[in-house]
Write a protein that holds these residues in place. Structure first.
Motif, short mmCIF file in Angstrom:
data_model
loop_
_atom_site.label_atom_id
_atom_site.label_comp_id
_atom_site.label_asym_id
_atom_site.label_seq_id
_atom_site.Cartn_x
_atom_site.Cartn_y
_atom_site.Cartn_z
N UNK A 3 21.20 61.76 16.41
CA UNK A 3 20.61 63.05 16.22
C UNK A 3 21.77 64.12 16.65
N UNK A 4 22.04 63.90 17.77
CA UNK A 4 23.10 64.99 18.44
C UNK A 4 24.24 64.95 17.65
N UNK A 7 23.48 66.71 14.48
CA UNK A 7 23.33 68.21 14.57
C UNK A 7 24.50 68.91 15.10
N UNK A 8 25.61 68.37 15.51
CA UNK A 8 26.86 68.94 15.93
C UNK A 8 27.48 69.20 14.35
N UNK A 303 28.63 73.00 25.90
CA UNK A 303 27.23 72.06 25.14
C UNK A 303 27.11 70.75 26.00
N UNK A 306 25.42 70.98 29.25
CA UNK A 306 24.10 71.22 29.18
C UNK A 306 23.33 69.73 28.86
N UNK A 307 23.76 69.13 27.92
CA UNK A 307 23.42 67.60 27.71
C UNK A 307 23.34 66.98 29.21
N UNK A 308 24.49 66.99 30.04
CA UNK A 308 24.50 66.42 31.02
C UNK A 308 23.52 66.74 32.11
N UNK A 309 23.27 68.07 32.28
CA UNK A 309 21.98 68.46 33.20
C UNK A 309 20.83 68.07 32.56
N UNK A 310 20.61 67.76 31.45
CA UNK A 310 19.29 67.20 30.70
C UNK A 310 19.42 65.83 30.87
N UNK A 311 20.03 65.02 31.60
CA UNK A 311 20.01 63.78 31.83
C UNK A 311 20.99 62.89 30.91
N UNK A 312 22.09 63.39 30.15
CA UNK A 312 22.89 62.38 29.59
C UNK A 312 24.21 62.17 30.56
N UNK A 313 24.75 60.89 30.37
CA UNK A 313 25.87 60.61 31.23
C UNK A 313 27.16 61.29 30.46
N UNK A 389 30.39 70.23 36.87
CA UNK A 389 30.16 71.42 37.96
C UNK A 389 31.21 72.45 37.82
N UNK A 392 30.38 74.68 34.64
CA UNK A 392 29.49 75.68 35.02
C UNK A 392 30.05 76.72 35.90
N UNK B 55 23.91 66.77 39.96
CA UNK B 55 25.04 67.27 39.28
C UNK B 55 26.18 66.91 39.96
N UNK B 82 21.73 59.77 35.90
CA UNK B 82 21.30 60.54 34.74
C UNK B 82 19.78 60.44 34.51
N UNK B 85 18.24 63.03 36.64
CA UNK B 85 18.25 64.36 36.33
C UNK B 85 17.09 64.55 35.06
N UNK B 86 17.13 63.74 34.39
CA UNK B 86 16.33 63.74 33.16
C UNK B 86 14.79 63.73 33.46
N UNK B 102 21.48 75.97 17.99
CA UNK B 102 20.25 75.44 17.79
C UNK B 102 19.13 76.41 17.96
N UNK B 110 16.09 68.97 24.09
CA UNK B 110 17.28 68.15 24.60
C UNK B 110 16.78 67.12 25.60
N UNK B 114 16.76 62.41 25.90
CA UNK B 114 17.72 61.45 26.60
C UNK B 114 16.55 60.67 27.47
#
Lengths: 396, 224
Positions: A3-4, A7-8, A303, A306-313, A389, A392, B55, B82, B85-86, B102, B110, B114
């Motif tokens: 989906x991501x 969506x891109x 972008x 943002x995915x990383x901080x939300x839990x993506x590797x 890091x 950001x 992070x 990961x 964090x999620x 978005x 988002x 994950x």
């Protein structure tokens, strides 16, 4: 992740449209180059093995029609004698020249606008003779027509039209002029239905040699014959055969090895005209595609952070990039096919080097693999230089 | 509960530009607390926040999250980090960190993408989180068209959508005016009253005042 990636495709739409356009151009060029190559070799490839042996292309200079089968007795170590028989017929006021194609002649399948080509193993369809006709607007594939054989002996038979050759498509010609230097290309010709005067339009009908032999009892042989000799024939025996043919009023107009080498040279010369420019353009576009992927990846770093901080590797952004590129590449392919289709419709098949066949699909798949590899490796190269890091910190 | 023991972080170790950002920090944050971490610029606040949010990594000491189980964050591999964090952390940043292009609800969803949650849960959970921050009526709006305060609310909604153990906020009001700052802090306070653990990194004393405990960092050490 899918989906991501999907969506891109809808964010930064201008950049994505550029990528779609690039990929469409890439696919179009790939299809164009492949079609050029395939079309050039398609006339030769069915007969490459045939002409690799020893043999002669003959012209029958005799006054009366002669059965070429007699050459088996007259020549040394004859392996095969190939020719096309033909005769006249008519149906419902339409004149036909009916050709009997043997196994050798059936080896090349002309471009069909509809239906399918003949098979030596299936000369009949439910008792009716299977036939392929040249282009005409008076008949259609699936029609069954009653044929009346011209000439004293006459006769009737029913034909089932199983295929129709595209207008101006090339097919093996039993007669026709020689053009030196073109190899096997000179043995093909085409009909142009609309070029002929309406009152004089004759339709060519091709049936198998077996069906021809069954139906016709008075016919002509093609003036061009192909005689193939066994592999163990000596040079002296070849020379002896040549002399016998001349004495029998057959002109030896070409040897198989000359046809083979001229065919290869002719194909090569045609490819040399086109391929370098197309290949150069293809390479430039490939580099351009890589460039846009690189820019896109760099612009999407925030972008992906943002995915990383939300839990993506972190490395998974490469997979998102691949999915995005896959969708754009498929869209590009569809656009290329649509563009090619429009060009074909406007200008006709013989003028546009665009076809979708197995080879073209394979080339497009290879280009897709290139795009996916680039879409994975380039973002990977970038993300290795930055950590989320740092990204950001750069922003703040 | 968050337990930090002798936490150390050094940048560019072994090089001429080596910098010891955190020097043996010790503190605990209990469940349901709202804690402010204050200090001057360069004190190590953001470094600490990045470590708490998994992070960034650390060089020495221990960082444990004690909830249903005890997790020692330093021992987690990339995959587990990961997941940490999620599932356990919600992060709110000064510049909102929203994905441009978005919609509001897409941004909030988002973390769910994950997670191990079912797709059928995404929208209801996202809408519930938006309701908590008073943004549910703007769910379909493009985030580019929002004000600063609205964007930060969306960021908070995204931080809480997966029901994490705690929320980390790095200068959440740094880019906002006084009135909006007050509104955002009210949102945090409401979440805290509902039992959410909140750690706010700030240099603004008025923001720190609204937290029940203040930890002051200076030169990589806790001074108050």
């Amino acid at each position: 992740m899918v989906w991501l990636g999907f969506r891109n495709c809808f964010t930064n739409i201008h950049r994505n449209l550029l990528q779609v356009f690039q990929m469409a151009l890439l696919m179009f060029l790939g299809i164009f180059m492949t079609t050029t190559f395939v079309r050039q070799i398609s006339l030769f490839s069915p007969y490459s093995d045939y002409f690799d042996g020893n043999g002669f292309v003959l012209f029958d200079c005799g006054l009366d029609a002669r059965n070429p089968e007699n050459l088996y007795d007259k020549l040394e170590k004859t392996d095969d004698v190939n020719y096309i028989r033909y005769s006249g017929a008519e149906s419902g006021g339409q004149s036909f020249i009916v050709y009997g194609f043997d196994k050798m002649a059936l080896g090349y399948k002309p471009t069909l606008i509809k239906g399918k080509w003949l098979s030596e193993k299936r000369p009949y369809h439910s008792g009716r003779v299977n036939a392929v006709v040249s282009y005409t607007d008076k008949l259609d594939v699936g029609d069954d027509i009653e044929m009346e054989i011209s000439g004293e002996k006459g006769g009737k038979f029913t034909v089932h039209i199983c295929g129709m050759i595209a207008n101006t498509a090339l097919m093996l010609n039993p007669n026709g002029q020689e053009n030196e230097g073109k190899g096997i290309r000179q043995y093909y010709s085409h009909d142009d239905y609309y070029f002929m005067d309406e009152s004089m339009r004759t339709v060519s009908m091709i049936i198998t040699d077996k069906a021809f032999a069954d139906q016709f009892d008075g016919y002509f042989y093609s003036t061009r014959l192909y005689v193939r000799f066994k592999d163990d024939i000596s040079t002296e025996e070849l020379e002896e055969n040549k002399n016998r043919l001349i004495s029998e009023e057959y002109a030896v107009i070409n040897s198989f090895d000359k046809v083979s080498s001229e065919s290869r040279q002719y194909i090569f010369s045609k490819l040399v005209d086109v391929i370098p420019i197309a290949l150069g353009s293809l390479i430039l576009i490939c580099i351009s595609v890589a460039g846009v992927v690189l820019i896109d990846s760099k612009k999407r770093l925030t972008q992906y952070s943002v995915y990383y901080i939300c839990g993506m590797k972190w490395y998974k952004c490469c997979i998102i990039s691949m999915i995005q590129s896959f969708i754009l590449a498929v869209t590009g392919f569809v656009l290329a096919v649509v563009a090619g289709g429009i060009m074909l419709r406007i200008t006709g098949r013989e003028k546009v080097m665009f076809e979708i066949g197995g080879s073209q699909i394979l080339v497009c798949l290879l280009l897709l693999v290139y795009i996916l590899v680039v879409s994975f490796l380039l973002p990977l190269h970038i993300i290795r230089k930055y950590t989320p890091v740092e990204i950001f910190k750069e922003k703040t | 509960m968050i337990k930090i023991t002798e936490l150390n972080k050094t940048y560019n170790k072994g090089k001429s530009t080596e910098f010891h950002a955190l020097k043996g920090l010790d503190f605990t944050v209990n469940d349901g607390e709202m804690v402010a971490i204050i200090g001057k610029s360069g004190a190590g606040k953001s470094t600490l926040l990045h470590i708490l949010g998994a992070i960034d990594d650390y060089d020495g000491g221990e960082y444990k999250l004690v909830s249903d189980t005890e997790i020692e964050v330093g021992k987690l591999n990339q995959k587990k980090l990961a997941e940490f964090r999620n599932a356990h952390v919600g992060i709110v940043l000064q510049d909102f960190a929203l994905v441009e292009g978005y919609s509001v609800i897409e941004n909030v969803m988002i973390p769910l993408r994950f997670s191990k949650r079912k797709k059928s849960e995404y929208k209801p959970r996202a809408m519930e989180a938006l309701k908590h921050v008073g943004m549910d009526d703007l769910a379909k709006k493009d985030v580019n068209k929002l004000s600063g305060g609205q964007k930060q609310r969306v960021a908070i909604a995204r931080a809480i959508v997966n029901d994490p153990d705690f929320i980390l906020a790095d200068e959440p009001t740094g880019a906002l005016d006084t009135e909006t700052t007050g509104q955002i802090m009210s949102v945090f306070k409401e979440l805290n009253e509902k039992g959410k653990t909140i750690i706010v990194v700030t240099h603004d004393p008025q923001v720190a005042e609204q937290c029940e405990r203040v930890i002051e960092i200076s030169d990589g050490k806790i001074v108050g």
